[in-house]
Design a protein around this motif. Structure first.
Motif, short mmCIF file in Angstrom:
data_model
loop_
_atom_site.label_atom_id
_atom_site.label_comp_id
_atom_site.label_asym_id
_atom_site.label_seq_id
_atom_site.Cartn_x
_atom_site.Cartn_y
_atom_site.Cartn_z
N LEU A 132 -7.86 5.93 -5.52
CA LEU A 132 -7.42 4.52 -5.53
C LEU A 132 -8.66 3.66 -5.42
CD1 LEU A 132 -4.43 5.07 -3.15
CD2 LEU A 132 -4.20 3.84 -5.31
N ALA A 133 -8.83 2.72 -6.35
CA ALA A 133 -10.09 1.98 -6.42
C ALA A 133 -9.87 0.47 -6.41
CB ALA A 133 -10.88 2.39 -7.65
N PRO A 134 -9.65 -0.13 -5.21
CA PRO A 134 -9.59 -1.59 -5.11
C PRO A 134 -11.00 -2.17 -5.03
CG PRO A 134 -9.18 -0.62 -2.96
CD PRO A 134 -9.39 0.53 -3.92
N ASP B 232 -9.25 -0.40 3.25
CA ASP B 232 -8.92 0.20 4.54
C ASP B 232 -7.42 0.38 4.71
OD1 ASP B 232 -11.58 0.35 5.20
OD2 ASP B 232 -11.58 -1.40 6.53
N THR B 233 -6.63 -0.57 4.19
CA THR B 233 -5.18 -0.46 4.29
C THR B 233 -4.67 0.73 3.48
OG1 THR B 233 -4.97 -2.85 4.59
CG2 THR B 233 -2.99 -1.66 3.96
N LEU B 234 -5.16 0.90 2.27
CA LEU B 234 -4.77 2.05 1.46
C LEU B 234 -5.20 3.36 2.12
CD1 LEU B 234 -5.68 0.60 -2.04
CD2 LEU B 234 -3.39 1.35 -1.35
N TYR B 235 -6.38 3.36 2.71
CA TYR B 235 -6.86 4.55 3.41
C TYR B 235 -5.96 4.91 4.58
CZ TYR B 235 -9.64 7.25 6.73
OH TYR B 235 -10.05 8.18 7.64
N GLU B 236 -5.56 3.90 5.35
CA GLU B 236 -4.68 4.16 6.51
C GLU B 236 -3.36 4.79 6.06
OE1 GLU B 236 -5.34 3.93 9.63
OE2 GLU B 236 -7.29 2.94 9.54
N VAL B 237 -2.79 4.27 4.96
CA VAL B 237 -1.54 4.83 4.45
C VAL B 237 -1.76 6.26 3.94
CG1 VAL B 237 0.27 4.59 2.71
CG2 VAL B 237 -0.55 2.57 3.94
N ALA B 238 -2.86 6.47 3.21
CA ALA B 238 -3.15 7.80 2.68
C ALA B 238 -3.40 8.79 3.81
CB ALA B 238 -4.36 7.74 1.76
N THR C 66 -2.17 12.75 4.32
CA THR C 66 -3.08 13.89 4.22
C THR C 66 -4.28 13.70 5.12
OG1 THR C 66 -4.50 15.17 2.73
CG2 THR C 66 -4.19 12.84 2.20
N ASP C 67 -4.75 14.80 5.69
CA ASP C 67 -5.97 14.76 6.50
C ASP C 67 -7.22 14.71 5.62
OD1 ASP C 67 -4.56 14.89 8.88
OD2 ASP C 67 -4.59 17.09 8.93
N ASP C 68 -7.04 15.01 4.34
CA ASP C 68 -8.18 15.05 3.41
C ASP C 68 -8.28 13.71 2.69
OD1 ASP C 68 -10.28 15.80 1.87
OD2 ASP C 68 -9.28 17.48 0.89
N ALA C 69 -8.52 12.65 3.45
CA ALA C 69 -8.66 11.30 2.90
C ALA C 69 -10.01 10.74 3.30
CB ALA C 69 -7.54 10.40 3.39
N VAL C 70 -10.60 9.97 2.40
CA VAL C 70 -11.90 9.37 2.66
C VAL C 70 -11.94 7.99 2.02
CG1 VAL C 70 -12.93 10.38 0.58
CG2 VAL C 70 -14.41 9.76 2.51
N VAL C 71 -12.70 7.07 2.63
CA VAL C 71 -12.92 5.76 2.02
C VAL C 71 -14.41 5.61 1.76
CG1 VAL C 71 -13.02 4.59 4.27
CG2 VAL C 71 -12.52 3.27 2.20
N LEU C 72 -14.77 5.19 0.54
CA LEU C 72 -16.16 4.98 0.16
C LEU C 72 -16.34 3.51 -0.19
CD1 LEU C 72 -15.03 7.78 -1.54
CD2 LEU C 72 -17.51 8.11 -1.50
N ARG C 73 -17.40 2.90 0.35
CA ARG C 73 -17.62 1.47 0.14
C ARG C 73 -19.05 1.24 -0.33
NH1 ARG C 73 -19.00 -2.71 4.04
NH2 ARG C 73 -18.82 -1.13 5.67
N TYR C 74 -19.20 0.34 -1.30
CA TYR C 74 -20.53 0.05 -1.83
C TYR C 74 -20.59 -1.43 -2.22
CZ TYR C 74 -18.37 0.39 -6.50
OH TYR C 74 -17.58 0.22 -7.61
N PRO C 75 -21.76 -1.99 -2.48
CA PRO C 75 -21.85 -3.40 -2.87
C PRO C 75 -21.15 -3.64 -4.20
CG PRO C 75 -23.99 -2.58 -2.16
CD PRO C 75 -23.09 -1.38 -2.28
N ALA D 11 0.83 -1.21 0.00
CA ALA D 11 0.00 0.00 0.00
C ALA D 11 0.87 1.25 0.00
CB ALA D 11 -0.93 -0.01 1.20
N GLU D 12 1.97 1.22 0.71
CA GLU D 12 2.88 2.37 0.72
C GLU D 12 3.49 2.59 -0.66
OE1 GLU D 12 5.48 1.40 3.93
OE2 GLU D 12 4.18 2.31 5.45
N THR D 13 3.84 1.49 -1.36
CA THR D 13 4.33 1.63 -2.74
C THR D 13 3.28 2.31 -3.61
OG1 THR D 13 5.75 -0.32 -2.58
CG2 THR D 13 5.12 0.38 -4.78
N ALA D 14 2.03 1.88 -3.46
CA ALA D 14 0.95 2.46 -4.27
C ALA D 14 0.77 3.94 -3.97
CB ALA D 14 -0.35 1.70 -4.02
N VAL D 15 0.70 4.29 -2.70
CA VAL D 15 0.40 5.67 -2.31
C VAL D 15 1.58 6.60 -2.58
CG1 VAL D 15 -0.10 7.17 -0.34
CG2 VAL D 15 -1.36 5.03 -0.63
N HIS D 16 2.79 6.14 -2.24
CA HIS D 16 3.95 7.02 -2.33
C HIS D 16 4.61 6.97 -3.71
CE1 HIS D 16 3.65 7.91 1.89
NE2 HIS D 16 3.76 6.64 2.22
#
Length: 316
Positions: free
Chosen positions: A81-83, A38-44, A48-57, A9-14
């Motif tokens: 980032l869209a896993p 959730d892992t990508l969100y934690e790294v993001a 930055t404080d301006d991070a959000v995770v959105l989840r849907y079916p 996740a750190e490779t992806a974000v950074h």
């Protein structure tokens, strides 16, 4: 979370996204990929404080549009980032986000193992391989692909641009799959036969090769009932366009040493070719369809205007 998943996740974000403090980041995921989201969100969030995770079916099909609030958030973010279980790569939501200046990476069908394997790579080397292949094919009028399994497919890119997926998503409007590594085009027309003997959904790794017949840019025959059913479901919505020969791609990720049954990872494997059916509007074509079905071909020979193209390879 495992240390290895956190490192991926750190490779992806950074490295891949180059997220900076002060930028906004939207992580889009679904119920089946929540752990990775959730892992990508934690790294993001560490950046930055301006991070959000959105989840849907999960969507019903690759290329199905996400809910409208998700699409709106994507278009309003600096980095997306869209896993997800079903791919958002070939959707209007993704295209609208990049058109609005977002840097977007989709991770369709991602698993923890695939994420760790595919992001443990030298993306500078992958970018170099992309540039080398692109230089050989970009100006060709005709691309022919053959394989020992029986493929003999000719595509004509016409005026459409060959694109590269390097995994380095550093400029506004950039888009990539992660894991990355391919050079691809949406051809204006195609004809011949291609035989998938690597990976294709819904099967994963192929046990019995699947044969596709192509005429005038459309797939006219599919030897596998399950894949045929997916295309027929698309036909009910958009007619003949569901069978559009949408993409020819060449893998350039030399870090992928084995095909594992994940289209996301396997289509990037150096020394392979993949061919897709359905939507191509988001990659330079003009067909909008609710599906984009990739199949991976082993041991291809690629000809650009009759000349063999040297492909990057890895031992497998």
């Amino acid at each position: 979370m495992s240390d290895a998943l956190r490192e991926a996740a750190e490779t992806a974000v950074h490295q891949c996204m180059a997220l900076e403090a002060g930028e906004s980041c939207a992580v889009v995921t679904d119920d089946e990929r929540r752990h990775i989201g959730d892992t990508l969100y934690e790294v993001a969030r560490d950046v930055t404080d301006d991070a959000v995770v959105l989840r849907y079916p999960p969507g019903e099909q690759h290329g199905t549009e996400p809910p409208a609030p998700v699409a709106a958030a994507m278009a309003d973010a600096d980095v997306v980032l869209a896993p997800t279980t079903k791919s958002l790569s070939h959707t209007r939501a993704r295209k609208h986000a990049t058109d609005a200046g977002a840097r977007v990476a989709t991770l369709p069908g991602i698993t923890e193992d695939v994420m760790i394997a595919g992001l443990d790579a030298d993306y500078a080397a992958i970018a170099r391989h992309c540039r080398e292949v692109h230089a050989r094919v970009a100006d060709a009028d005709e691309i022919r692909v053959t394989t020992p399994a029986g493929t003999d497919l000719t595509v004509e890119p016409g005026d459409r641009e060959w694109l590269t997926d390097t995994g380095m998503v550093h400029e506004g409007g950039d888009f990539s799959n992660l894991p990355a590594g391919e050079v691809f085009v949406s051809p204006e027309t195609a004809a011949g036969t291609y035989v998938v003997d690597g990976t294709m959904m819904p099967h994963g790794l192929i046990e019995e090769p699947i044969r596709f017949e192509v005429e005038d840019g459309y797939v006219t025959h599919i030897s596998d009932d399950a894949v045929q059913e997916q295309v027929e479901a698309g036909r009910e919505q958009v007619g003949r366009d569901a069978a559009n020969l949408a993409e020819l791609g060449i893998g350039t990720n030399v870090g992928v040493t084995d095909l594992v049954g994940s289209v996301l990872l396997d289509e990037k494997a150096a020394g392979t070719v993949h061919v897709a059916i359905g939507d191509d509007a988001s990659i330079g074509g003009d067909v909008e369809a609710p599906l984009h079905l990739d199949g991976i071909l082993r041991e291809p020979t690629v000809y650009a205007d009759g000349e063999v193209v040297d492909l990057p390879e890895t031992e497998r």
